[in-house]
Design an enzyme around this catalytic site. Structure first.
Site, mmCIF file in Angstrom:
data_model
loop_
_atom_site.group_PDB
_atom_site.id
_atom_site.type_symbol
_atom_site.label_atom_id
_atom_site.label_comp_id
_atom_site.label_asym_id
_atom_site.label_seq_id
_atom_site.Cartn_x
_atom_site.Cartn_y
_atom_site.Cartn_z
ATOM 1 N N CYS A 1 5.426 -0.196 7.827
ATOM 2 C CA CYS A 1 5.148 1.009 7.040
ATOM 3 C C CYS A 1 6.429 1.449 6.352
ATOM 4 O O CYS A 1 7.488 1.480 6.983
ATOM 5 C CB CYS A 1 4.637 2.128 7.957
ATOM 6 S SG CYS A 1 4.223 3.646 7.070
ATOM 7 N N LEU A 2 6.313 1.788 5.075
ATOM 8 C CA LEU A 2 7.490 2.238 4.333
ATOM 9 C C LEU A 2 8.052 3.537 4.920
ATOM 10 O O LEU A 2 9.218 3.847 4.701
ATOM 11 C CB LEU A 2 7.133 2.425 2.852
ATOM 12 C CG LEU A 2 6.712 1.137 2.129
ATOM 13 C CD1 LEU A 2 6.136 1.456 0.753
ATOM 14 C CD2 LEU A 2 7.901 0.181 2.007
ATOM 15 N N GLY B 32 0.846 -1.188 0.000
ATOM 16 C CA GLY B 32 0.000 0.000 0.000
ATOM 17 C C GLY B 32 0.877 1.232 0.000
ATOM 18 O O GLY B 32 2.067 1.162 0.360
ATOM 19 N N GLN C 239 2.967 10.045 1.784
ATOM 20 C CA GLN C 239 4.268 9.378 1.936
ATOM 21 C C GLN C 239 5.260 9.782 0.852
ATOM 22 O O GLN C 239 6.464 9.589 1.007
ATOM 23 C CB GLN C 239 4.102 7.847 1.903
ATOM 24 C CG GLN C 239 3.342 7.295 3.094
ATOM 25 C CD GLN C 239 3.239 5.797 3.028
ATOM 26 O OE1 GLN C 239 2.327 5.263 2.401
ATOM 27 N NE2 GLN C 239 4.159 5.091 3.651
ATOM 28 N N HIS D 179 -4.915 1.463 7.127
ATOM 29 C CA HIS D 179 -3.557 1.989 7.337
ATOM 30 C C HIS D 179 -3.301 3.157 6.376
ATOM 31 O O HIS D 179 -2.783 4.205 6.781
ATOM 32 C CB HIS D 179 -2.552 0.843 7.125
ATOM 33 C CG HIS D 179 -1.109 1.216 7.142
ATOM 34 N ND1 HIS D 179 -0.221 0.770 8.109
ATOM 35 C CD2 HIS D 179 -0.355 1.985 6.308
ATOM 36 C CE1 HIS D 179 0.982 1.260 7.864
ATOM 37 N NE2 HIS D 179 0.937 1.997 6.772
ATOM 38 N N GLU D 180 -3.699 2.998 5.105
ATOM 39 C CA GLU D 180 -3.485 4.077 4.117
ATOM 40 C C GLU D 180 -4.370 5.280 4.421
ATOM 41 O O GLU D 180 -3.941 6.431 4.285
ATOM 42 C CB GLU D 180 -3.759 3.578 2.694
ATOM 43 C CG GLU D 180 -2.945 2.384 2.238
ATOM 44 C CD GLU D 180 -1.474 2.470 2.571
ATOM 45 O OE1 GLU D 180 -0.931 3.583 2.672
ATOM 46 O OE2 GLU D 180 -0.854 1.410 2.762
ATOM 47 N N HIS E 26 -2.861 7.495 6.921
ATOM 48 C CA HIS E 26 -1.848 8.411 6.364
ATOM 49 C C HIS E 26 -2.501 9.696 5.857
ATOM 50 O O HIS E 26 -1.913 10.779 5.955
ATOM 51 C CB HIS E 26 -1.108 7.754 5.198
ATOM 52 C CG HIS E 26 0.009 6.833 5.588
ATOM 53 N ND1 HIS E 26 1.123 7.257 6.275
ATOM 54 C CD2 HIS E 26 0.203 5.511 5.343
ATOM 55 C CE1 HIS E 26 1.955 6.221 6.438
ATOM 56 N NE2 HIS E 26 1.411 5.147 5.895
HETATM 57 O O1 GNR Z 1 3.906 -2.599 2.722
HETATM 58 C C1 GNR Z 1 3.171 -2.447 3.705
HETATM 59 N N1 GNR Z 1 2.787 -3.531 4.429
HETATM 60 C C2 GNR Z 1 1.800 -3.479 5.398
HETATM 61 C C3 GNR Z 1 1.674 -4.576 6.236
HETATM 62 C C4 GNR Z 1 0.703 -4.601 7.217
HETATM 63 C C5 GNR Z 1 -0.166 -3.542 7.344
HETATM 64 C C6 GNR Z 1 -0.050 -2.431 6.532
HETATM 65 C C7 GNR Z 1 0.935 -2.403 5.555
HETATM 66 S S1 GNR Z 1 1.056 -1.027 4.494
HETATM 67 C C8 GNR Z 1 2.760 -1.089 4.114
HETATM 68 C C9 GNR Z 1 3.125 -0.028 3.106
HETATM 69 C C10 GNR Z 1 2.861 1.351 3.684
HETATM 70 O O2 GNR Z 1 3.584 1.914 4.455
HETATM 71 N N2 GNR Z 1 1.742 1.924 3.331
HETATM 72 O O3 GNR Z 1 1.426 3.137 3.854
HETATM 73 NI NI NI Z 2 2.344 3.227 5.789
#
Ligand code: GNR
Ligand code: NI
Length: 171
Positions: A94-95, A46, A51, A136-137, A140
């Site tokens: 999260c990246l 995601g 980001q 999660h997105e 952000h």
């Molecule tokens: O790559 C990602 N893996 C992930 C694993 C578990 C829950 C959420 C994520 S999102 C993350 C990429 C990211 O930072 N998206 O904002």
């Molecule tokens: Ni993230």
């Protein structure tokens, strides 16, 4: 398409709220495509526009397994219409919080309304991993990281390590 640099915490831009897009025009479609390329290259499942330093309500998601056909989702202006009473716990990463992982509790299933890459209004039901990643997105887009959902002790420990790591590599 182009790969975009990914911001890492603590960067003030990750704490800001994204603005809704008026419509998914050519510029937003290009952003979506660049985000997909950036997400696949990272690799991640995601990515949210903040980001990559763009404060627009745009996210990309693809939870397909490596080797299986890609299932890219390109989403603008997502809104939660419904969340399940039941919660689910997933280990999240999260990246923008590289190399740190923690269990986060969220609603197990959601219904989302959004604009797709053709500017069409759509609704989608998601559960399991997909529901987790979409939430999660969407966090952000509100300037919220998964570490904000941990205890302050845990969050501050991770943030201190990220600050130290940035000093070492000069990122
Ligand atoms: O790559 C990602 N893996 C992930 C694993 C578990 C829950 C959420 C994520 S999102 C993350 C990429 C990211 O930072 N998206 O904002
Ligand atoms: Ni993230």
């Amino acid at each position: 398409m182009a790969r975009l640099p990914i911001l890492t915490a603590p960067d003030p831009r990750l704490k800001m709220k994204a603005h809704r897009v008026e419509k998914v025009d050519d510029e937003i479609k290009r952003l979506m495509e660049d985000m997909l390329e950036t997400m696949y290259a990272a690799p991640g499942i995601g990515l949210a526009a903040p980001q990559v330093g763009v404060l627009k309500s745009v996210i990309t998601v693809d939870i397909s397994r490596e080797g299986d056909p890609r299932q890219p989702l390109m989403i603008a202006n997502p809104e939660i219409l419904w969340v399940s009473d039941e919660d689910a716990t997933f280990e999240e990463g999260c990246l923008s919080v590289p190399e740190h992982y923690a269990e986060v509790v969220r609603p197990k299933a959601v219904r989302v309304r959004y604009l797709d890459h053709e500017n069409e209004i759509r609704e989608m039901d998601a559960d399991g991993m997909l529901a987790t990643v979409i939430q999660h997105e969407m966090d952000h887009l509100d300037g919220v990281l998964f570490i904000d959902r941990l205890s302050s002790l845990r969050r501050n420990m991770i943030l201190r390590k990220l600050v130290k790591a940035k000093k070492v590599v000069g990122a």
